[in-house]
Design an enzyme around this catalytic site. Sequence first.
Site, mmCIF file in Angstrom:
data_model
loop_
_atom_site.group_PDB
_atom_site.id
_atom_site.type_symbol
_atom_site.label_atom_id
_atom_site.label_comp_id
_atom_site.label_asym_id
_atom_site.label_seq_id
_atom_site.Cartn_x
_atom_site.Cartn_y
_atom_site.Cartn_z
ATOM 1 N N TYR A 75 0.813 -1.218 0.000
ATOM 2 C CA TYR A 75 0.000 0.000 0.000
ATOM 3 C C TYR A 75 0.848 1.270 0.000
ATOM 4 O O TYR A 75 0.348 2.360 -0.275
ATOM 5 C CB TYR A 75 -0.953 0.021 1.209
ATOM 6 C CG TYR A 75 -2.005 -1.071 1.188
ATOM 7 C CD1 TYR A 75 -2.056 -2.010 0.163
ATOM 8 C CD2 TYR A 75 -2.947 -1.167 2.199
ATOM 9 C CE1 TYR A 75 -3.012 -3.005 0.154
ATOM 10 C CE2 TYR A 75 -3.910 -2.162 2.192
ATOM 11 C CZ TYR A 75 -3.931 -3.083 1.165
ATOM 12 O OH TYR A 75 -4.889 -4.069 1.163
ATOM 13 N N LYS B 222 3.687 -15.367 3.076
ATOM 14 C CA LYS B 222 3.576 -16.159 1.851
ATOM 15 C C LYS B 222 5.011 -16.505 1.457
ATOM 16 O O LYS B 222 5.498 -16.173 0.361
ATOM 17 C CB LYS B 222 2.843 -15.327 0.781
ATOM 18 C CG LYS B 222 2.521 -16.080 -0.485
ATOM 19 C CD LYS B 222 1.369 -17.057 -0.333
ATOM 20 C CE LYS B 222 1.159 -17.835 -1.622
ATOM 21 N NZ LYS B 222 0.270 -18.995 -1.474
ATOM 22 N N ASP C 292 -2.793 -18.098 2.700
ATOM 23 C CA ASP C 292 -3.959 -18.784 2.109
ATOM 24 C C ASP C 292 -4.526 -19.813 3.087
ATOM 25 O O ASP C 292 -5.744 -19.937 3.257
ATOM 26 C CB ASP C 292 -3.616 -19.413 0.752
ATOM 27 C CG ASP C 292 -2.210 -19.983 0.677
ATOM 28 O OD1 ASP C 292 -1.466 -19.854 1.666
ATOM 29 O OD2 ASP C 292 -1.858 -20.573 -0.364
ATOM 30 N N ASP D 91 -5.044 -6.487 6.189
ATOM 31 C CA ASP D 91 -6.258 -5.787 5.769
ATOM 32 C C ASP D 91 -7.345 -6.814 5.451
ATOM 33 O O ASP D 91 -8.486 -6.723 5.927
ATOM 34 C CB ASP D 91 -5.912 -4.951 4.526
ATOM 35 C CG ASP D 91 -7.039 -4.019 4.118
ATOM 36 O OD1 ASP D 91 -8.003 -3.889 4.870
ATOM 37 O OD2 ASP D 91 -6.942 -3.433 3.019
ATOM 38 N N ASP E 234 -10.741 -8.284 8.038
ATOM 39 C CA ASP E 234 -12.163 -8.198 7.658
ATOM 40 C C ASP E 234 -12.810 -9.583 7.732
ATOM 41 O O ASP E 234 -13.965 -9.718 8.148
ATOM 42 C CB ASP E 234 -12.309 -7.656 6.231
ATOM 43 C CG ASP E 234 -12.507 -6.147 6.220
ATOM 44 O OD1 ASP E 234 -12.091 -5.493 7.200
ATOM 45 O OD2 ASP E 234 -13.067 -5.615 5.248
#
Length: 368
Positions: free
Chosen positions: A143, A200, A233, A257, A261
Amino acid sequence: MPNYKICLLPGDGIGPEIIAEGVKVLNAVGAKYDTTFEYTEALIGGCAIDATGNPLPQETLDVANASDAVLLAAVGGPKWDTTDSSKPRPEQGLLGIRKALGLYTNLRPVTIFSALSAASTLKPEVIEGVDMVIVRELTGGLYFGERHRYYDEEGAGTDGVKGQRAVDTLEYREYEVERIARQAFEAARKRRGRVHSIDKANVLDTSRMWREVVHRIGETEYPDVELVDMLVDNTAMQLINDPRQFDVVVTENMFGDILSDEAAQITGSLGMLASASLGDGVALYEPSHGSAPDIAGKGIANPLAQIMSVAMMLQYSFDMVDAANDIMAAITKVLDAGYRTGDIKDASTPENMVVGTVAMGDLVVENL
Ligand code: NAD
């Protein structure tokens, strides 16, 4: 009598409606604990674009920097949605204030209120006792990396295809990982002593460095804390499959992020998740949800995440832990009594127990 200066950033959509309830609760707590709060309101997001052309005016940063804490509601809405990267966007205000205040840690507690277990889409036996905190790195990664778009006239890439290209850069520095890892290990020491570090590392170099650094900090400074690596994942699946296994979850900006959620949804509503963004100076507190433009102005938004962000402000910025606990206890009482906003009601909720934004704020104050 202690007096704290608070910068209020209502923002867009349901923002002004829910922040008013946060202030109402804060004033009630202040009266109980002989503390006064002094508020200065400033612009951020879409409303700031409309008024000044800039989603984060300098004046807003000046007010924030002169305050003891910042309380934000939410920014954004369809009015300012654009794919034209040269146009200002409300989210730039949010990213900008995090960067400007050096808020590199985002803490998002995910707790189940037992009265709300029916509001979750997961089975009660899966979510019973879920109690985790997500520690998200907030000022690095994708970001904040360099980004650009261009037209490749020559087909210069390895595929030899001409056309439009878009590039985002994911970069982390070692010190950024070290300091967020410490925040996570510290949090775990005050909780159940387990950190899940999410990456990851099977694909990304940033993740491989992340993993090495988190392990070094864990082994040398926090050998008493259990450290578990998990790929992002797999984490997305595990959060739904067995959320109780998590105590502290630490991860980079974008993974955090998305996962936070998802974790919020375990609780039944985004309207139930607060967050604290901390750095080395003024901290910022906000609900995890967005500006909910679909319900803005209707008086039906759930103010509880905003009110819980007020509780986090009392705890982390003013060390008023008893006051913070009072707010959480009051919310529990209101929910146990059966009151619900529309987003957290279920088929068994009687119509007369469904309340609006202002009534929910009043109920919390009555139960303090
Ligand atoms: P959102 O969180 O605003 O809404 C998602 C869904 O949850 C909607 O149906 C909404 O009505 C509901 N919801 C959210 N908060 C609620 C509350 N307090 N009470 C009741 N229902 C609630 O996410 P979105 O729809 O993806 O985004 C809407 C706008 O918000 C976009 O412009 C987005 O960029 C912005 N946004 C801002 C923030 C922020 O300010 N921190 C975060 C996420 C999204």
